[in-house]
Motif scaffolding. Structure first.
Motif, PDB file in Angstrom:
ATOM      1  N   PRO A   6      70.890 -12.276  26.655  1.00  0.00           N
ATOM      2  CA  PRO A   6      70.918 -13.442  25.764  1.00  0.00           C
ATOM      3  C   PRO A   6      69.987 -13.324  24.566  1.00  0.00           C
ATOM      4  N   PHE A   7      68.802 -12.757  24.759  1.00  0.00           N
ATOM      5  CA  PHE A   7      67.862 -12.613  23.643  1.00  0.00           C
ATOM      6  C   PHE A   7      68.452 -11.728  22.551  1.00  0.00           C
ATOM      7  N   GLU A   8      69.025 -10.604  22.957  1.00  0.00           N
ATOM      8  CA  GLU A   8      69.617  -9.688  21.987  1.00  0.00           C
ATOM      9  C   GLU A   8      70.814 -10.342  21.300  1.00  0.00           C
ATOM     10  N   ALA A   9      71.622 -11.081  22.070  1.00  0.00           N
ATOM     11  CA  ALA A   9      72.795 -11.735  21.495  1.00  0.00           C
ATOM     12  C   ALA A   9      72.379 -12.776  20.451  1.00  0.00           C
ATOM     13  N   ARG A  10      71.356 -13.548  20.775  1.00  0.00           N
ATOM     14  CA  ARG A  10      70.880 -14.563  19.825  1.00  0.00           C
ATOM     15  C   ARG A  10      70.326 -13.912  18.560  1.00  0.00           C
ATOM     16  N   LEU A  11      69.621 -12.810  18.739  1.00  0.00           N
ATOM     17  CA  LEU A  11      69.038 -12.114  17.598  1.00  0.00           C
ATOM     18  C   LEU A  11      70.134 -11.597  16.663  1.00  0.00           C
ATOM     19  N   LEU A  12      71.136 -10.932  17.235  1.00  0.00           N
ATOM     20  CA  LEU A  12      72.227 -10.398  16.432  1.00  0.00           C
ATOM     21  C   LEU A  12      73.053 -11.511  15.800  1.00  0.00           C
ATOM     22  N   PHE A  13      73.334 -12.538  16.581  1.00  0.00           N
ATOM     23  CA  PHE A  13      74.147 -13.645  16.077  1.00  0.00           C
ATOM     24  C   PHE A  13      73.409 -14.383  14.964  1.00  0.00           C
ATOM     25  N   GLY A  14      72.113 -14.593  15.143  1.00  0.00           N
ATOM     26  CA  GLY A  14      71.324 -15.256  14.105  1.00  0.00           C
ATOM     27  C   GLY A  14      71.323 -14.473  12.810  1.00  0.00           C
ATOM     28  N   ASN A  15      71.244 -13.157  12.920  1.00  0.00           N
ATOM     29  CA  ASN A  15      71.287 -12.314  11.725  1.00  0.00           C
ATOM     30  C   ASN A  15      72.647 -12.408  11.034  1.00  0.00           C
ATOM     31  N   MET A  16      73.715 -12.482  11.822  1.00  0.00           N
ATOM     32  CA  MET A  16      75.056 -12.630  11.254  1.00  0.00           C
ATOM     33  C   MET A  16      75.191 -13.971  10.534  1.00  0.00           C
ATOM     34  N   LEU A  17      74.617 -15.011  11.118  1.00  0.00           N
ATOM     35  CA  LEU A  17      74.673 -16.331  10.479  1.00  0.00           C
ATOM     36  C   LEU A  17      73.872 -16.341   9.181  1.00  0.00           C
ATOM     37  N   ASP A  18      72.775 -15.587   9.140  1.00  0.00           N
ATOM     38  CA  ASP A  18      71.968 -15.501   7.921  1.00  0.00           C
ATOM     39  C   ASP A  18      72.767 -14.896   6.769  1.00  0.00           C
ATOM     40  N   SER A  31      82.900 -15.275  14.168  1.00  0.00           N
ATOM     41  CA  SER A  31      83.643 -15.936  15.244  1.00  0.00           C
ATOM     42  C   SER A  31      84.091 -14.930  16.295  1.00  0.00           C
ATOM     43  N   GLY A  32      84.441 -13.705  15.864  1.00  0.00           N
ATOM     44  CA  GLY A  32      84.834 -12.671  16.827  1.00  0.00           C
ATOM     45  C   GLY A  32      83.692 -12.307  17.762  1.00  0.00           C
ATOM     46  N   PHE A  33      82.487 -12.211  17.212  1.00  0.00           N
ATOM     47  CA  PHE A  33      81.303 -11.934  18.033  1.00  0.00           C
ATOM     48  C   PHE A  33      81.115 -13.059  19.054  1.00  0.00           C
ATOM     49  N   ALA A  34      81.235 -14.301  18.581  1.00  0.00           N
ATOM     50  CA  ALA A  34      81.049 -15.449  19.477  1.00  0.00           C
ATOM     51  C   ALA A  34      82.066 -15.426  20.614  1.00  0.00           C
ATOM     52  N   MET A  40      77.788 -16.408  26.777  1.00  0.00           N
ATOM     53  CA  MET A  40      76.527 -16.886  26.222  1.00  0.00           C
ATOM     54  C   MET A  40      76.756 -17.991  25.193  1.00  0.00           C
ATOM     55  N   ALA A  41      77.871 -18.696  25.311  1.00  0.00           N
ATOM     56  CA  ALA A  41      78.235 -19.702  24.316  1.00  0.00           C
ATOM     57  C   ALA A  41      77.142 -20.744  24.112  1.00  0.00           C
ATOM     58  N   ASP A  42      76.470 -21.154  25.185  1.00  0.00           N
ATOM     59  CA  ASP A  42      75.395 -22.146  25.054  1.00  0.00           C
ATOM     60  C   ASP A  42      74.294 -21.650  24.119  1.00  0.00           C
ATOM     61  N   ASP A  43      73.897 -20.392  24.306  1.00  0.00           N
ATOM     62  CA  ASP A  43      72.842 -19.816  23.469  1.00  0.00           C
ATOM     63  C   ASP A  43      73.299 -19.695  22.021  1.00  0.00           C
ATOM     64  N   LEU A  44      74.536 -19.263  21.822  1.00  0.00           N
ATOM     65  CA  LEU A  44      75.044 -19.067  20.463  1.00  0.00           C
ATOM     66  C   LEU A  44      75.238 -20.406  19.746  1.00  0.00           C
ATOM     67  N   LEU A  45      75.604 -21.426  20.505  1.00  0.00           N
ATOM     68  CA  LEU A  45      75.723 -22.759  19.909  1.00  0.00           C
ATOM     69  C   LEU A  45      74.367 -23.273  19.440  1.00  0.00           C
ATOM     70  N   ARG A  76      92.961 -18.046  24.153  1.00  0.00           N
ATOM     71  CA  ARG A  76      92.902 -19.460  24.524  1.00  0.00           C
ATOM     72  C   ARG A  76      91.868 -19.752  25.607  1.00  0.00           C
ATOM     73  N   ALA A  77      91.671 -18.818  26.539  1.00  0.00           N
ATOM     74  CA  ALA A  77      90.701 -19.071  27.617  1.00  0.00           C
ATOM     75  C   ALA A  77      89.293 -19.212  27.048  1.00  0.00           C
ATOM     76  N   ASN A  78      88.895 -18.266  26.192  1.00  0.00           N
ATOM     77  CA  ASN A  78      87.562 -18.340  25.598  1.00  0.00           C
ATOM     78  C   ASN A  78      87.447 -19.511  24.633  1.00  0.00           C
ATOM     79  N   ALA A  79      88.504 -19.750  23.858  1.00  0.00           N
ATOM     80  CA  ALA A  79      88.492 -20.872  22.918  1.00  0.00           C
ATOM     81  C   ALA A  79      88.308 -22.191  23.667  1.00  0.00           C
ATOM     82  N   GLN A  80      88.944 -22.322  24.820  1.00  0.00           N
ATOM     83  CA  GLN A  80      88.831 -23.552  25.590  1.00  0.00           C
ATOM     84  C   GLN A  80      87.419 -23.733  26.138  1.00  0.00           C
ATOM     85  N   THR A  81      86.793 -22.632  26.525  1.00  0.00           N
ATOM     86  CA  THR A  81      85.398 -22.710  26.996  1.00  0.00           C
ATOM     87  C   THR A  81      84.514 -23.277  25.887  1.00  0.00           C
ATOM     88  N   TRP A  82      84.696 -22.771  24.658  1.00  0.00           N
ATOM     89  CA  TRP A  82      83.919 -23.269  23.523  1.00  0.00           C
ATOM     90  C   TRP A  82      84.252 -24.733  23.239  1.00  0.00           C
TER      91      TRP A  82
END
Length: 231
Positions: A6-18, A31-34, A40-45, A76-82
């Protein structure tokens, strides 16, 4: 490939958002990464929420477009989770994207289209969609191009305005294409029956579509005028 922590995912995702812009390739990349890391949807949200709080108003739209790309994904399965996670805060998220400021006004037309797509695809239940509709109704037909204010008042500079115009045009094109997409194996008569069954007299929904189209036209005019004045 091993799942990252999760730490690595948040770090990479945060950089992508920047580095996120309104261009479709960057939205699809984020969105593809997410979607690949839905576990880890909770962390990425949380990353998205943190970024929303820090951004100026106009580019907040880009984060909503990432959310939209996730929710309407063919996975659809992952989209529904989000969707299940987002339904708790989606109204407040949209509210943050369209505050009653010139920058918020400039986001309203695109947000209307996003919400319209969610309604068409039944992403959220009726009660959530009604709350989103009421939120957008409060904004009325309104001034969607920054309230006639300057580029500084809307938080957008000359190059940003020109870039936003081009990105909005591309999204408008994709929105129109998406409305008309049909399943590849569908029989022609089924498509005809669908249009026949769903056709109705001119009603409030048709008026709303006209309002949205007019807002987009006015937005382009006013953003172009803002760009001209900021030269």
């Amino acid at each position: 490939m091993d799942e990252m922590d999760p730490f690595e995912a948040r770090l990479l995702f945060g950089n992508m958002l920047d580095n996120l812009t309104g261009a479709q390739p960057t939205i699809e990349r984020v969105s593809g990464f997410a979607l690949r890391h839905t576990a880890m949807a909770d962390d990425l949200l949380e990353c998205i929420g943190d970024k929303l709080d820090k951004l100026q108003v106009p580019p907040r739209l880009n984060l909503l477009l990432v959310i939209d790309a996730i929710l309407i994904s063919s996975n659809r399965a992952n989209a529904q989770t989000w969707a299940n996670l987002l339904k708790k805060n989606i109204v407040s998220t949209v509210t943050v994207v369209i505050p009653e400021t010139p920058g918020g006004d400039s986001n309203v037309p695109q947000v209307r289209k996003v919400v319209s797509g969610w309604k068409r695809k039944s992403v959220f239940d009726k009660s959530i969609m009604e709350r989103l509709d009421k939120l957008l109704e409060k904004r009325g037909g309104g001034d969607s191009g920054g309230g006639g204010g300057s580029a500084n008042e809307s938080g957008m500079k000359h190059q940003e305005i020109l870039k936003r115009i081009e990105e909005d045009r591309e999204r408008h094109k994709r929105h129109k294409e998406d409305v008309w997409i049909r399943p590849p194996d569908e029989l022609p008569e089924n498509e005809l029956e669908m249009y026949w069954d769903t056709a109705s007299d001119f009603n409030d929904a048709d008026w709303q579509e006209i309002v949205v189209e007019n807002e987009e036209y006015q937005q382009e005019r006013q953003l172009a005028e803002m760009a001209r004045r900021s030269v």
